[in-house]
Design a protein around this motif. Structure first.
Motif: not given
Length: 153
Positions: A61-79, A140-150
């Motif tokens: 994965l290559s995160f868009i600038n700042g999205k790696g940090e954002w994901l770090s703070g929101h990964a716990q919301t995955f189903d 739930r796996f597909w929802r996780l990938l959908k959250k990663l996509a943006p």
């Protein structure tokens, strides 16, 4: 090629790989199956009649600038059924954050923040790793990938 994993860089189309073709960044474990069960997702059948299953996929994965940090703070919301997270010591070649999301009988791993040789944490690099045979049928796996996509370029 039983129980073996290897990095495939570029198009591979030789008998050793059962005639499989792949693109860059595919790391796969190939195991010859003695019987084909409908539960195997996208099993490959070689001309010889052998059947193979991809049991592990790791996507770079290559995160868009700042999205790696954002994901770090929101990964716990995955189903998922349960979640574990680890923060690593700074060691070149490692991952700063590792997440494991239990989904049914399997799990999905997410790495965020590659540690460069200079010991700098690059939060714009990551990976997601999973066994498609065990998670592809779970919404739930597909929802996780959908959250990663943006978050990725």
């Amino acid at each position: 090629m039983s129980g073996e994993s290897k990095q495939i860089d570029g198009v591979v189309n030789d008998p050793e790989n059962g005639g499989l073709k792949s693109g860059p960044c595919l790391i796969a474990g190939f195991h010859q199956l003695s019987e084909v069960r409908p539960s195997y997702w996208n099993a490959y059948r070689a001309e010889s009649g052998a059947t193979f299953s991809i049991d592990m996929v790791r996507l770079k994965l290559s995160f868009i600038n700042g999205k790696g940090e954002w994901l770090s703070g929101h990964a716990q919301t995955f189903d998922c059924d349960s979640m574990n997270a680890w923060t690593s010591k700074i060691r070149p070649g490692g991952w700063y954050e590792l997440w494991s999301f239990a989904i049914g009988d399997s799990s999905v791993a997410l790495g965020i923040g590659f540690i460069e040789p200079s010991c700098k944490v690059n939060m714009n690099r990551g990976f997601v790793e999973f066994n498609p045979n065990k998670v592809a049928g779970d919404k739930r796996f597909w929802r996780l990938l959908k959250k990663l996509a943006p978050c990725v370029s």
